[in-house]
Design a protein around this motif. Structure first.
Motif, PDB file in Angstrom:
ATOM      1  N   GLY A 216     -82.885  45.461  18.693  1.00 41.70           N
ATOM      2  CA  GLY A 216     -81.812  46.101  19.558  1.00 41.70           C
ATOM      3  C   GLY A 216     -81.140  45.152  20.691  1.00 41.70           C
ATOM      4  N   ALA A 217     -80.151  45.447  21.056  1.00 45.45           N
ATOM      5  CA  ALA A 217     -79.324  44.527  21.996  1.00 45.45           C
ATOM      6  C   ALA A 217     -80.197  44.237  23.224  1.00 45.45           C
ATOM      7  N   LYS A 218     -80.958  45.167  23.817  1.00 45.63           N
ATOM      8  CA  LYS A 218     -81.905  44.918  24.685  1.00 45.63           C
ATOM      9  C   LYS A 218     -83.103  46.033  24.388  1.00 45.63           C
ATOM     10  N   VAL A 219     -84.117  45.577  24.608  1.00 46.99           N
ATOM     11  CA  VAL A 219     -85.336  46.507  24.552  1.00 46.99           C
ATOM     12  C   VAL A 219     -86.356  46.242  25.596  1.00 46.99           C
ATOM     13  N   PHE A 220     -86.937  47.211  26.173  1.00 53.03           N
ATOM     14  CA  PHE A 220     -87.933  47.050  27.193  1.00 53.03           C
ATOM     15  C   PHE A 220     -89.302  47.323  26.938  1.00 53.03           C
ATOM     16  N   THR A 221     -90.168  46.603  27.473  1.00 57.04           N
ATOM     17  CA  THR A 221     -91.577  47.045  27.012  1.00 57.04           C
ATOM     18  C   THR A 221     -91.881  48.354  28.022  1.00 57.04           C
ATOM     19  N   SER A 222     -92.901  48.974  27.689  1.00 62.30           N
ATOM     20  CA  SER A 222     -93.307  50.164  28.129  1.00 62.30           C
ATOM     21  C   SER A 222     -93.654  49.992  29.885  1.00 62.30           C
ATOM     22  N   TYR A 223     -93.289  51.006  30.682  1.00 64.88           N
ATOM     23  CA  TYR A 223     -93.710  50.956  32.075  1.00 64.88           C
ATOM     24  C   TYR A 223     -95.155  51.116  32.121  1.00 64.88           C
ATOM     25  N   VAL A 224     -95.563  49.979  33.053  1.00 64.51           N
ATOM     26  CA  VAL A 224     -97.280  50.118  33.129  1.00 64.51           C
ATOM     27  C   VAL A 224     -97.245  50.109  34.961  1.00 64.51           C
ATOM     28  N   PRO A 225     -97.898  51.012  35.506  1.00 63.16           N
ATOM     29  CA  PRO A 225     -98.075  50.977  36.874  1.00 63.16           C
ATOM     30  C   PRO A 225     -98.934  49.649  37.223  1.00 63.16           C
ATOM     31  N   ASN A 226     -98.409  49.000  38.358  1.00 62.95           N
ATOM     32  CA  ASN A 226     -99.168  47.938  38.981  1.00 62.95           C
ATOM     33  C   ASN A 226     -99.339  46.718  38.317  1.00 62.95           C
ATOM     34  N   GLU A 227     -98.307  46.967  37.061  1.00 60.07           N
ATOM     35  CA  GLU A 227     -98.452  45.373  36.225  1.00 60.07           C
ATOM     36  C   GLU A 227     -97.057  44.761  35.779  1.00 60.07           C
ATOM     37  N   PRO A 228     -96.366  44.367  37.055  1.00 59.84           N
ATOM     38  CA  PRO A 228     -94.935  44.129  37.064  1.00 59.84           C
ATOM     39  C   PRO A 228     -94.669  43.070  35.997  1.00 59.84           C
ATOM     40  N   LYS A 229     -95.539  41.993  35.685  1.00 58.31           N
ATOM     41  CA  LYS A 229     -95.389  41.196  34.619  1.00 58.31           C
ATOM     42  C   LYS A 229     -95.216  41.628  33.149  1.00 58.31           C
ATOM     43  N   ILE A 230     -96.029  42.552  32.657  1.00 61.22           N
ATOM     44  CA  ILE A 230     -95.510  43.292  31.743  1.00 61.22           C
ATOM     45  C   ILE A 230     -95.026  44.665  31.578  1.00 61.22           C
ATOM     46  N   SER A 231     -94.527  44.990  32.599  1.00 64.79           N
ATOM     47  CA  SER A 231     -94.142  46.417  32.660  1.00 64.79           C
ATOM     48  C   SER A 231     -92.216  46.289  32.755  1.00 64.79           C
ATOM     49  N   GLN A 232     -91.755  47.198  31.768  1.00 68.54           N
ATOM     50  CA  GLN A 232     -90.245  47.201  31.671  1.00 68.54           C
ATOM     51  C   GLN A 232     -89.548  45.812  31.651  1.00 68.54           C
ATOM     52  N   VAL A 233     -90.117  44.510  31.022  1.00 67.41           N
ATOM     53  CA  VAL A 233     -89.660  43.417  30.784  1.00 67.41           C
ATOM     54  C   VAL A 233     -88.524  43.474  29.815  1.00 67.41           C
ATOM     55  N   GLN A 234     -87.357  42.871  29.986  1.00 64.20           N
ATOM     56  CA  GLN A 234     -86.265  42.809  29.013  1.00 64.20           C
ATOM     57  C   GLN A 234     -86.451  41.980  28.203  1.00 64.20           C
ATOM     58  N   LEU A 235     -86.309  42.402  26.804  1.00 65.26           N
ATOM     59  CA  LEU A 235     -86.574  41.690  25.634  1.00 65.26           C
ATOM     60  C   LEU A 235     -85.156  41.771  24.824  1.00 65.26           C
ATOM     61  N   ASP A 236     -84.322  40.593  24.665  1.00 61.52           N
ATOM     62  CA  ASP A 236     -83.067  40.553  23.825  1.00 61.52           C
ATOM     63  C   ASP A 236     -83.390  40.643  22.411  1.00 61.52           C
ATOM     64  N   MET A 237     -82.167  41.002  21.788  1.00 61.10           N
ATOM     65  CA  MET A 237     -81.926  40.744  20.268  1.00 61.10           C
ATOM     66  C   MET A 237     -82.695  39.298  19.884  1.00 61.10           C
ATOM     67  N   GLY A 238     -83.575  39.265  18.881  1.00 65.75           N
ATOM     68  CA  GLY A 238     -83.849  37.888  18.309  1.00 65.75           C
ATOM     69  C   GLY A 238     -84.944  37.451  19.040  1.00 65.75           C
ATOM     70  N   VAL A 239     -85.702  38.217  20.045  1.00 62.16           N
ATOM     71  CA  VAL A 239     -87.051  37.995  20.643  1.00 62.16           C
ATOM     72  C   VAL A 239     -88.081  38.254  19.629  1.00 62.16           C
ATOM     73  N   LYS A 240     -88.922  37.268  19.442  1.00 63.44           N
ATOM     74  CA  LYS A 240     -90.215  37.606  18.469  1.00 63.44           C
ATOM     75  C   LYS A 240     -91.478  37.286  19.394  1.00 63.44           C
ATOM     76  N   LEU A 241     -92.431  38.550  19.178  1.00 64.96           N
ATOM     77  CA  LEU A 241     -93.477  38.484  19.875  1.00 64.96           C
ATOM     78  C   LEU A 241     -94.750  38.833  18.796  1.00 64.96           C
ATOM     79  N   PRO A 242     -95.832  38.022  18.869  1.00 62.42           N
ATOM     80  CA  PRO A 242     -96.972  38.353  17.954  1.00 62.42           C
ATOM     81  C   PRO A 242     -97.383  39.589  18.121  1.00 62.42           C
ATOM     82  N   LEU A 243     -97.905  40.544  17.045  1.00 62.15           N
ATOM     83  CA  LEU A 243     -98.663  41.677  17.213  1.00 62.15           C
ATOM     84  C   LEU A 243    -100.070  41.438  17.251  1.00 62.15           C
TER      85      LEU A 243
END
Length: 455
Positions: A216-243
């Motif tokens: 997608g043009a922009k995708v966001f990680t799921s919201y996590v209370p009290n975890e700003p480093k992993i909550s709603q992080v913007q990921l632009d098209m072409g980003v790849k992350l290990p599963l």
């Protein structure tokens, strides 16, 4: 930085201003339906790794940052620094009209920290933890040329994205910036966007074969209370992350079931600047793909249209992208990497190239254009466009464009601004009253494994 034309001008009928464009043409499916069943790209997905490796081997603008030497000499480091952080020969201005003087530039030069450079200098390595600007100098100050186009910040170079590996060459005097090299650019990035790690751990992370691709043009990680480093992080098209592997996955995490999410390894930055990995959740309904997308004309069109209407952002400014960023992000979803700037792409010898010079006749160019394939890249100085297909025998393109100009049927010259990813006809575009886009096309590139020059 890159473009000299800033990805040019403007047009349309009715509310849209673009000639020969109707609502139906602003839909990916419209162009996909024009494809024949047997249409395929000239390079298969199985060839992508070899394509990238050839670029890294033969193209001076492409770098594997984790293969950077563990130390650089003073001469080497100063040479790299002078390539990006040189005082420009042309005048620069702040938004209020103040022209930068030598004193202004000295302030930026002092923050380069050249006095700390030793005979030999250790190189560190890291991963990007959040989208961040790459800058000419270690500053967020915006400057402009004498035309004072406030959309074109001349200290803005490009951007880095989560999960990208970088070589860290130098820290600024104020310890707020790193000079970093990613796969296709060298510039300054704020330290808070980079987490420093062990080179071997980074190699293992970036080489994992089971990954989630952001399509997608922009995708966001799921919201996590009290975890700003992993909550709603913007990921632009072409980003790849290990599963996470099957054995690492959780049934519940952060107070919720993981059943509706992918679990990915997200790089995060500790307080001391070091790297750690945290599990982030990305909803399964998000626009993502396990592994690379199939490199097909249908997917090229689909990916391009996901940016339709996004505001033009010089050097990835405005949380967007420019013409080469647009092209680069589309092709990264297929695993294909390219140089950053339009001239580096257009002049690069990779792929199959249909090159023209100032003496090439229009008929010769049109003969090539008549045989274009969806996804072919059309280059004029400072700009690149993606070929979409034909409508009533006329070629159409999609591109991230600042402005366009054209002659109306009544003989009036229209000049305005699109400032967005737009679908336009190709032949009717003007750079100015005397010069067309067609006049300035110097290369058409087809992404193929083997390098060819054709006319």
């Amino acid at each position: 930085m890159m473009l000299t034309l800033s990805c040019f001008s403007y047009m349309t009928h009715g509310a849209s201003n673009i000639p020969d464009i109707s609502d139906k043409q602003l839909n990916a499916q419209y162009w996909q339906q024009k494809l024949t069943q047997d249409q395929w790209m000239s390079m298969k997905n199985s060839q992508v790794k070899a394509f990238n490796q050839l670029l890294f081997t033969h193209n001076e603008h492409m770098v594997q940052p984790l293969q950077t030497a563990d130390s650089l000499s003073k001469v080497e480091l100063l040479g790299k620094l002078s390539r990006i952080s040189a005082v420009p020969s042309s005048a620069r201005f702040y938004a209020d009209g103040t022209q930068l003087t030598q004193s202004h530039f000295q302030h930026y030069l002092d923050n380069l920290n050249t006095q700390s450079i030793k005979k030999m200098n250790a190189v560190q390595f890291g991963l990007v933890v959040k989208r961040s600007a790459m800058r000419t100098f270690p500053t967020l100050d915006k400057v402009y040329n004498e035309q004072m186009d406030l959309d074109l910040d001349r200290f803005q170079e490009t951007a880095v994205f989560p999960g990208e590996a970088v070589a860290i060459l130098l820290s600024s005097t104020d310890n707020k910036w790193f000079l970093v090299q990613n796969y296709n650019y060298l510039a300054w990035v704020e330290q808070e966007a980079i987490a420093i790690g062990d080179k071997q751990a980074l190699i293992q992370y970036t080489d994992q074969s089971d990954f989630l691709m952001i399509t997608g043009a922009k995708v966001f990680t799921s919201y996590v209370p009290n975890e700003p480093k992993i909550s709603q992080v913007q990921l632009d098209m072409g980003v790849k992350l290990p599963l996470l592997s099957a054995g690492q996955q959780h049934k519940e995490l952060y107070g919720q079931s993981t059943a509706g999410n992918y679990e990915v390894e997200l790089p995060t930055r500790n307080e001391d600047g070091s790297l750690s990995f945290k599990t982030a959740l990305i909803g399964r309904t998000q626009d993502v793909q396990q592994g690379y997308l199939e490199f097909t004309p249908k997917h090229v069109i689909a990916q391009a249209f996901k940016f339709l209407g996004e505001r033009y952002g010089w050097g990835h400014d405005y949380n967007g992208r420019d013409c080469t960023g647009f092209v680069g992000e589309i092709y990264k979803t297929f695993g294909i990497l390219m140089p950053r700037n339009s001239g580096q792409q257009g002049k690069g010898e990779y792929g199959t190239n249909f090159r023209f010079n100032a003496s090439t006749e229009v008929a010769a160019k049109m003969a090539v254009i008549d045989q274009l394939q969806v996804g072919d890249l059309i280059y004029i100085p400072g700009h690149v466009m993606v070929y979409l297909g034909k409508e009533n025998g006329q070629p159409f393109v999609i591109h991230d464009v600042k402005g366009l100009a054209y002659w109306t049927p009544d003989g009036d010259y229209y000049s305005g601004v699109l400032n967005a990813v737009s679908v336009t006809p190709l032949i009717k575009l003007q750079l100015n009253k005397q010069t067309t886009y067609l006049d300035k096309i110097y290369n058409i590139k087809r992404i193929t494994l083997t390098s060819k020059q054709e006319r």
